[in-house]
Design a protein around this motif. Structure first.
Motif, PDB file in Angstrom:
ATOM      1  N   TYR A  51       0.869  -1.184   0.000  1.00 14.96           N
ATOM      2  CA  TYR A  51       0.000   0.000   0.000  1.00 14.96           C
ATOM      3  C   TYR A  51       0.904   1.231   0.000  1.00 14.96           C
ATOM      4  O   TYR A  51       2.047   1.183   0.443  1.00 14.96           O
ATOM      5  CB  TYR A  51      -0.907  -0.019   1.239  1.00 14.96           C
ATOM      6  CG  TYR A  51      -1.962   1.063   1.254  1.00 14.96           C
ATOM      7  CD1 TYR A  51      -2.974   1.092   0.291  1.00 14.96           C
ATOM      8  CD2 TYR A  51      -1.957   2.051   2.231  1.00 14.96           C
ATOM      9  CE1 TYR A  51      -3.943   2.089   0.292  1.00 14.96           C
ATOM     10  CE2 TYR A  51      -2.924   3.047   2.252  1.00 14.96           C
ATOM     11  CZ  TYR A  51      -3.906   3.062   1.263  1.00 14.96           C
ATOM     12  OH  TYR A  51      -4.861   4.043   1.272  1.00 14.96           O
ATOM     13  N   HIS A  52       0.377   2.356  -0.503  1.00 12.21           N
ATOM     14  CA  HIS A  52       1.121   3.611  -0.424  1.00 12.21           C
ATOM     15  C   HIS A  52       0.138   4.770  -0.402  1.00 12.21           C
ATOM     16  O   HIS A  52      -0.974   4.691  -0.941  1.00 12.21           O
ATOM     17  CB  HIS A  52       2.100   3.754  -1.597  1.00 12.21           C
ATOM     18  CG  HIS A  52       1.446   4.146  -2.895  1.00 12.21           C
ATOM     19  ND1 HIS A  52       1.356   5.450  -3.323  1.00 12.21           N
ATOM     20  CD2 HIS A  52       0.834   3.406  -3.850  1.00 12.21           C
ATOM     21  CE1 HIS A  52       0.728   5.497  -4.492  1.00 12.21           C
ATOM     22  NE2 HIS A  52       0.406   4.264  -4.839  1.00 12.21           N
ATOM     23  N   ASP A  53       0.551   5.852   0.275  1.00  5.82           N
ATOM     24  CA  ASP A  53      -0.252   7.071   0.292  1.00  5.82           C
ATOM     25  C   ASP A  53       0.644   8.220   0.757  1.00  5.82           C
ATOM     26  O   ASP A  53       1.868   8.086   0.793  1.00  5.82           O
ATOM     27  CB  ASP A  53      -1.494   6.906   1.179  1.00  5.82           C
ATOM     28  CG  ASP A  53      -1.184   6.854   2.666  1.00  5.82           C
ATOM     29  OD1 ASP A  53       0.013   6.906   3.043  1.00  5.82           O
ATOM     30  OD2 ASP A  53      -2.114   6.747   3.481  1.00  5.82           O
ATOM     31  N   SER A  55       1.259  11.049   3.936  1.00  6.76           N
ATOM     32  CA  SER A  55       0.955  11.260   5.353  1.00  6.76           C
ATOM     33  C   SER A  55       0.493  12.686   5.629  1.00  6.76           C
ATOM     34  O   SER A  55       0.729  13.591   4.820  1.00  6.76           O
ATOM     35  CB  SER A  55       2.201  10.982   6.193  1.00  6.76           C
ATOM     36  OG  SER A  55       3.107  12.074   6.097  1.00  6.76           O
ATOM     37  N   PHE A 176      -2.788   5.018   7.832  1.00  4.82           N
ATOM     38  CA  PHE A 176      -2.271   4.200   6.740  1.00  4.82           C
ATOM     39  C   PHE A 176      -2.923   2.816   6.718  1.00  4.82           C
ATOM     40  O   PHE A 176      -3.102   2.211   5.668  1.00  4.82           O
ATOM     41  CB  PHE A 176      -0.752   4.063   6.907  1.00  4.82           C
ATOM     42  CG  PHE A 176      -0.026   3.397   5.772  1.00  4.82           C
ATOM     43  CD1 PHE A 176       0.220   4.077   4.589  1.00  4.82           C
ATOM     44  CD2 PHE A 176       0.432   2.095   5.892  1.00  4.82           C
ATOM     45  CE1 PHE A 176       0.912   3.467   3.546  1.00  4.82           C
ATOM     46  CE2 PHE A 176       1.123   1.477   4.860  1.00  4.82           C
ATOM     47  CZ  PHE A 176       1.358   2.171   3.684  1.00  4.82           C
ATOM     48  N   ASN A 228       5.660  10.528   1.598  1.00  8.63           N
ATOM     49  CA  ASN A 228       5.099   9.443   0.791  1.00  8.63           C
ATOM     50  C   ASN A 228       5.337   8.143   1.556  1.00  8.63           C
ATOM     51  O   ASN A 228       6.482   7.789   1.840  1.00  8.63           O
ATOM     52  CB  ASN A 228       5.785   9.375  -0.577  1.00  8.63           C
ATOM     53  CG  ASN A 228       5.559  10.632  -1.400  1.00  8.63           C
ATOM     54  OD1 ASN A 228       4.481  11.220  -1.379  1.00  8.63           O
ATOM     55  ND2 ASN A 228       6.582  11.051  -2.139  1.00  8.63           N
ATOM     56  N   TYR A 230       4.933   3.943   2.380  1.00  8.45           N
ATOM     57  CA  TYR A 230       4.889   2.654   1.701  1.00  8.45           C
ATOM     58  C   TYR A 230       5.005   1.529   2.722  1.00  8.45           C
ATOM     59  O   TYR A 230       5.615   1.694   3.790  1.00  8.45           O
ATOM     60  CB  TYR A 230       6.049   2.524   0.702  1.00  8.45           C
ATOM     61  CG  TYR A 230       5.974   3.507  -0.435  1.00  8.45           C
ATOM     62  CD1 TYR A 230       5.396   3.151  -1.649  1.00  8.45           C
ATOM     63  CD2 TYR A 230       6.453   4.806  -0.287  1.00  8.45           C
ATOM     64  CE1 TYR A 230       5.311   4.061  -2.696  1.00  8.45           C
ATOM     65  CE2 TYR A 230       6.372   5.722  -1.319  1.00  8.45           C
ATOM     66  CZ  TYR A 230       5.801   5.340  -2.525  1.00  8.45           C
ATOM     67  OH  TYR A 230       5.707   6.242  -3.545  1.00  8.45           O
TER      68      TYR A 230
END
Length: 744
Positions: A51-53, A55, A176, A228, A230
């Motif tokens: 997953y990634h986003d 913060s 997350f 970013n 992860y």
């Protein structure tokens, strides 16, 4: 190291289901062709991030409190990795032990600047709740970030003032989902990507499955901004993660365990470009066998990148050697990725401190501390100095009856790698261990470490060496802070690592962070952050010049001349005029330089020898002078005689001899000395053919003289004519003549 605990999961069911689906989809492994579980080489896998986003801003995250951190707990026992066989017994001496650490001149010794308290007991509102602290930190353009189990803080690097924190490590992954948000398991690493001016944070999630590595890359150079985020998944317990920044990827290594069984180091590359841009990222990993443990990736220092296409270098120690791997990653075509090696680099024999276990003493207690002598210590620091590439690294070894820090410098890692320097720093009977080493832009090195003994509380010290210091030596030790307590309560964990990093702005200032004990007890460690630099680093070089000569050996015959080209090379912007002269000439020889002075370039040096010049070889010194600057080079000048060299001739009579089979015949061989020849000439003959023998009487002639060559022909010899070659040899002189032998 892994700390086992339970944490309430504050994630909604819908998000949990979504994350599980993403994990199931994204963690699928691709095993490349010709690499499988039966292969003797490393197994390559390709995995997408789970997953990634992006913060929220770190500056908006809550600071830690006793309610946000788990109860005090010790990490489970250090997961030891297998020791190489046939290491040096502890009773044998260390052949590169440095017991004397001289004070360096003030112009060579590092000068301290900031020295302030990091996260620890009673500091910054922080209460240690885990051990060991895994003290780690890095310096950026304006900030220093320290991360310990299980919190991090951001400091102003000019003043040491706290900017943000302490913040729980898993707060960085708040929102997350999954283990990165839920678990705050530590083993943190923080680095500064100097080329991109970004921060890279990393810690693992292992108290629940799946096993994850949680990695965050800042979106700016400000560590208090957004990141970013992860997560990457592994099938085994990914212990002791260590990271390095490279031009093409972020490289991370692990000691992988299946249960309590060590299965080998795993070496992974994360797609740096994708993570800098917040895009989905891939990891390409090469799982090693269980004979490879404690592998460290190289971490880039300085503004000069490795040569284009350079692989990342990875090192672990073996049986009295270092083992160097090369990892080339290709995210576009993963099958093109390669993991080659190891190149085995012999080093001085060593014994790991405490055999890799626990034996470091403290005052006032029988409680010993862990050594982690079974592995190299973080970092494997890389620097491209232009003239050569260097890697520096260290580990903890036995030093007589105590412990010392063994350090190495490797050069030319992508070619024919050489061990440029090695030494064990142990100037007295105290134990020194858990070190970290780095190199500045001038080639100076600095090394920090823990120090303890039965009379010295666990403290922090540094040493260093200027690039001009004698090879294989460190300077006298400097104490960063003296401990005033010992760790008790049955708590043996220490470290498990520390960090020395180089300021990316001046590329000279070293920053070091490590733990120490201020008060006797357990779970009450403190940490320190200090910086220092060498006076010669960053100072503009003085204009200068060098003098060389080619060829550096000249031979001249009496009555003739010989030449050599003298070259003056300006250095560091030198623009002065250099006057040239030659000295040390033998009698009867003169020397001229054309031109006699130059601002840079070539001058022809001509030697003229008279007919009576003194024979032999001398050393001529060619000196260049410009103001107060003087540099020299030397030429070996040989004067030889113009008289003919002693020699000899050889002749034979008759030039043709007829001999009947079953009989003998005789030649007379004459040696005639020339030019005072007085050597001894050995005689030989070839071309006799079968069934013919020959003897000389005498077999040698000194100076001049004759010898009778008798040839005896067997009665069964073949009739006909044979050509005999008669040779005389005296040292390097050889001459021949021929004669015919007619057999009938």
């Amino acid at each position: 190291m892994y700390q086992r605990t339970r944490f309430p999961v504050g994630v909604s069911l819908g998000l949990a289901v979504l994350c599980l689906c993403l994990a199931s989809l994204a963690s699928a492994q691709i095993i490349t062709p010709n690499q499988d579980s039966s292969s003797s080489g490393p197994i390559m896998t390709v995995r997408h991030n789970v997953y990634h986003d992006v913060s929220p801003a770190v500056r908006d995250m809550p600071v830690v409190s006793s309610s946000t951190l788990r109860l005090r707990h010790e990490a489970e026992p250090a997961r030891r990795i297998p020791m190489p066989p046939n290491l040096k017994p502890a009773t044998e001496p260390d052949m590169v032990l440095q017991r004397t650490a001289p004070l360096a001149p003030a112009t060579h010794a590092p000068t301290a600047n900031l020295n302030f308290e990091g996260l620890g007991s009673g500091s910054l509102g922080f209460t240690p709740n885990a051990a060991p602290p895994d003290t780690n930190g890095a310096v950026g353009s304006t900030q220093f970030v320290q991360w310990v189990n299980e919190s991090f803080a951001v400091f102003n690097k000019s003043t040491g003032a706290l900017i943000a924190g302490p913040i729980a490590g898993n707060s960085l992954w708040s929102g997350f989902g999954g283990g990165c948000q839920t678990n705050n398991d530590g083993d943190p690493i923080v680095l500064y990507d100097k080329a991109a001016n970004r921060w890279v944070f990393s810690q693992f999630s292992v108290s629940t499955t799946p096993f994850l590595q949680c990695v965050a890359v800042s979106t700016t150079s400000d560590a208090t901004g957004t990141f970013n985020r992860y997560s990457f998944q592994y099938s085994n317990f990914d212990d002791y993660p260590k990271m390095g920044v490279w031009t093409d990827a972020y490289y991370q290594t692990f000691n992988m365990f299946s249960g309590n069984s060590f299965v080998g180091s795993d070496a992974c590359a994360y797609n740096r470009t994708a993570m800098l841009n917040g895009q989905p990222a891939t990891q390409i990993c090469f799982q090693q066998g269980n004979s490879v443990g404690g592998l460290l990736p190289s971490d880039l220092d300085g503004s000069t990148a490795p040569p284009a296409g350079s692989p990342n270098f990875l090192v672990f120690f073996g049986t009295n050697n270092l083992n160097l791997f090369k990892f080339h990653v290709d995210f576009a075509t993963p099958a093109n990725s390669t993991f080659t090696g190891p190149t085995v680099i012999p080093v001085a024999a060593f014994t790991p401190l405490c055999n890799g276990g626990t034996c470091v003493p403290q005052p006032g207690t029988n409680q010993a501390l862990d050594s982690l002598g079974d592995r190299l210590m973080y970092r494997l620091a890389y620097r491209n100095l232009g003239t050569h590439e260097s890697l520096v690294v260290n580990h903890s070894v036995v030093a007589g009856s105590s412990g010392g820090v063994r350090w190495y410098e490797l050069q030319n890692p992508n070619g024919t790698v050489t061990l440029a320097q090695q030494s064990t720093f142990a100037p007295d009977s105290n134990f020194r261990w858990m070190g970290s080493i780095g190199m500045d832009q001038a080639g100076n090195m600095a090394m920090g470490y823990s120090i303890s003994s039965s009379t010295v509380n666990p403290s922090i010290a540094i040493t260093g060496r200027a690039a001009s210091d004698p090879a294989n030596t460190m300077q006298a030790e400097t104490t960063i802070i003296s401990g005033t307590g010992s760790q008790t309560g049955g708590l043996n964990r220490w470290g498990d690592y520390s960090a020395i990093t180089i300021d990316p702005v001046d590329d000279c200032t070293f920053w070091y962070t490590q733990e120490y004990m201020k008060t006797t007890g357990s779970f009450n460690w403190n940490t320190r952050i200090a910086n220092f630099k060498f006076p010669n680093c960053g100072t503009p070089p003085t204009p200068d010049f060098s003098v060389s000569a080619s060829p550096s050996s000249v031979s001249v015959v009496q009555g003739s001349t010989g030449t050599s080209t003298v070259t003056v090379t300006p250095l560091n912007g030198f623009t002065g005029t250099v006057s040239l002269s030659a000295s040390g000439l033998p009698a009867g020889v003169t020397a001229t330089l054309n031109p006699a002075s130059t601002t840079g370039g070539n001058s022809t040096l001509t030697f003229t020898a008279s007919n009576t010049a003194t024979l032999g070889t001398v050393t001529v010194t060619v000196t260049g002078t410009s103001g107060t600057l003087t540099h020299s080079t030397t030429i070996s000048l040989t004067i030889t005689s113009n008289a003919p060299a002693p020699n000899f001739t050889i002749s034979v009579l008759p030039t043709s001899l007829s001999v009947t089979r079953g009989t003998s015949g005789h030649y007379t061989v004459t040696i005639t000395g020339q030019n005072g020849f007085s050597g001894t000439v050995s005689l030989s003959v070839t071309g006799l053919g079968s069934r013919v023998t020959a003897t000389f009487n005498p077999t040698t002639i000194t100076g001049s003289g004759t010898s009778t060559l008798t040839v005896t022909v067997n009665r069964r010899a073949t009739t006909g004519t044979r050509t005999l070659t008669i040779t005389g040899t005296s040292g390097s002189l050889t001459h021949s003549t021929t004669a015919s032998l007619v057999i009938h």
